[in-house]
Design a protein around this motif. Structure first.
Motif, PDB file in Angstrom:
ATOM      1  N   ASP A  98       7.278-178.421  41.849  1.00  0.00           N
ATOM      2  CA  ASP A  98       8.130-179.246  40.693  1.00  0.00           C
ATOM      3  C   ASP A  98       9.334-180.137  41.516  1.00  0.00           C
ATOM      4  O   ASP A  98      10.078-180.701  41.534  1.00  0.00           O
ATOM      5  CB  ASP A  98       8.922-178.996  39.405  1.00  0.00           C
ATOM      6  CG  ASP A  98       8.436-177.989  38.257  1.00  0.00           C
ATOM      7  OD1 ASP A  98       7.402-178.913  38.329  1.00  0.00           O
ATOM      8  OD2 ASP A  98       9.568-177.225  37.245  1.00  0.00           O
TER       9      ASP A  98
ATOM     10  N   ASN B 222       4.385-177.648  37.534  1.00  0.00           N
ATOM     11  CA  ASN B 222       3.549-177.870  36.521  1.00  0.00           C
ATOM     12  C   ASN B 222       3.281-179.550  37.153  1.00  0.00           C
ATOM     13  O   ASN B 222       2.619-180.372  35.792  1.00  0.00           O
ATOM     14  CB  ASN B 222       3.936-177.634  35.107  1.00  0.00           C
ATOM     15  CG  ASN B 222       5.580-177.024  34.667  1.00  0.00           C
ATOM     16  OD1 ASN B 222       6.825-176.925  35.937  1.00  0.00           O
ATOM     17  ND2 ASN B 222       5.624-178.676  34.147  1.00  0.00           N
TER      18      ASN B 222
ATOM     19  N   HIS C 260       5.283-171.186  41.180  1.00  0.00           N
ATOM     20  CA  HIS C 260       5.985-172.153  40.445  1.00  0.00           C
ATOM     21  C   HIS C 260       6.461-170.482  39.460  1.00  0.00           C
ATOM     22  O   HIS C 260       7.534-170.290  39.580  1.00  0.00           O
ATOM     23  CB  HIS C 260       5.146-172.998  40.140  1.00  0.00           C
ATOM     24  CG  HIS C 260       6.537-173.398  39.268  1.00  0.00           C
ATOM     25  ND1 HIS C 260       7.499-174.224  39.664  1.00  0.00           N
ATOM     26  CD2 HIS C 260       5.799-174.688  38.080  1.00  0.00           C
ATOM     27  CE1 HIS C 260       7.825-175.473  38.712  1.00  0.00           C
ATOM     28  NE2 HIS C 260       7.333-175.154  37.662  1.00  0.00           N
TER      29      HIS C 260
ATOM     30  N   HIS D 129      11.257-173.024  38.731  1.00  0.00           N
ATOM     31  CA  HIS D 129      10.117-172.983  37.003  1.00  0.00           C
ATOM     32  C   HIS D 129      11.563-173.313  35.635  1.00  0.00           C
ATOM     33  O   HIS D 129      11.904-173.921  35.764  1.00  0.00           O
ATOM     34  CB  HIS D 129       9.108-172.841  36.519  1.00  0.00           C
ATOM     35  CG  HIS D 129       8.847-173.002  35.127  1.00  0.00           C
ATOM     36  ND1 HIS D 129       8.782-174.362  35.154  1.00  0.00           N
ATOM     37  CD2 HIS D 129       8.978-172.818  34.330  1.00  0.00           C
ATOM     38  CE1 HIS D 129       8.415-175.201  33.904  1.00  0.00           C
ATOM     39  NE2 HIS D 129       8.380-173.905  33.400  1.00  0.00           N
TER      40      HIS D 129
END
Ligand SMILES: [Fe+2]
Length: 272
Positions: free
Chosen positions: A53, A79, A143, A183
């Motif tokens: 991210d 993501n 992640h 995350h």
């Protein structure tokens, strides 16, 4: 093996302190402050680990992405990178339609997508998982989860959720001692049986504690320590405002509170 063709990078053995961080979120000011700390402490590029991210809410996606890839030796996709690479129309966090986070993502995601168009191929090539050894222990870097990159694993999530991810990781890598994840936005560590789960937190947004400092972690020979990252948050917020990114995350940089707690488990929400 799961049958899924994960991109996995093995970085061998690391020596000395290892810098762990997640979620730069296009917050260039925070990244610069972190890299200055790494330089001051003599932590080499090979020992800087980012859990993904890189690109999200804030105003400087391109330079932030470029610097993370250039200055950090171990970087896995978040993501956000996956969704941007796929030319998707949202960040893939699964926010409920019409929620505060969903509404905000309708602004920051297209802003980031427009600026990262030429980087889609690079994001597409990013690893799903990395592995390294440090002080005799073997760590996987992911992640959210391996089974679901956007899985929210909170400090209060049941052990069974962590065990599922550890099993999925070990099916790919063989035995590991620890997992370094990101995350969810909150730094924490947890013992899951014999495994050490470390969420390094994120540098791009404060952990909803009412203070603008963000967080990173250092893996050292005796374990892991979490540290505050003071940085020029007012400048990062001003850049967002100048770019029209005024849906709430700009204020969060100053206030240290998330725009909404809807994503948080009930027991982690602020009680006033
Ligand atoms: Fe994420």
């Amino acid at each position: 093996m799961s049958g899924i063709d994960y991109r996995i990078e093995d970085h061998g053995e690391l020596h000395g302190d290892v810098l762990l961080f997640g979620g730069p979120y296009s917050n260039l000011e925070a990244l610069q402050a972190l890299l200055e700390i790494a330089e001051e402490r003599g932590i080499p590029q090979a020992n800087r680990v980012c859990t993904g991210d890189i690109v999200a809410y804030c105003a400087d996606p391109q330079v932030t992405f470029d610097r993370v890839l250039f200055d950090c030796g171990i970087v896995v996709a978040g993501n956000c990178e996956k969704q941007l690479a796929a030319d998707a129309d949202n960040c893939g966090c699964g926010f409920q339609d019409g929620s505060v986070c969903d509404m905000a993502s309708k602004t920051w995601f297209p802003y980031a997508a427009a600026r990262m168009e030429d980087w889609r191929d690079v994001m597409e090539e990013m690893s799903d998982m990395a592995v390294f050894t440090h002080n005799g222990k073997r760590y996987a870097v992911i992640h959210g989860g391996l089974s679901d990159i956007s899985r929210y694993l909170w400090p209060v999530s049941p052990d069974s959720a962590f065990e599922e991810e550890i099993a999925a990781i070990e099916a790919e890598l063989g035995p590991i001692d620890g997992v370094i994840a990101g995350h969810c936005g909150l730094p924490f560590e947890k013992r899951i049986g014999t495994h050490h789960w470390i969420n390094a937190g994120v540098i791009g947004m404060p952990p909803n504690d009412g203070h603008p400092d963000t967080r990173f972690a250092i893996l050292f020979d005796g374990g892991v320590k979490f540290e505050r990252l003071p940085y020029a948050f007012y400048s990062a917020a001003s850049s967002m405002q100048a770019a029209g990114l005024t849906q709430g995350y700009d204020a969060s940089l100053n206030s240290g509170r998330w725009p909404s707690e809807e994503i948080l488990p009930q027991e982690l929400r602020r009680r006033v």
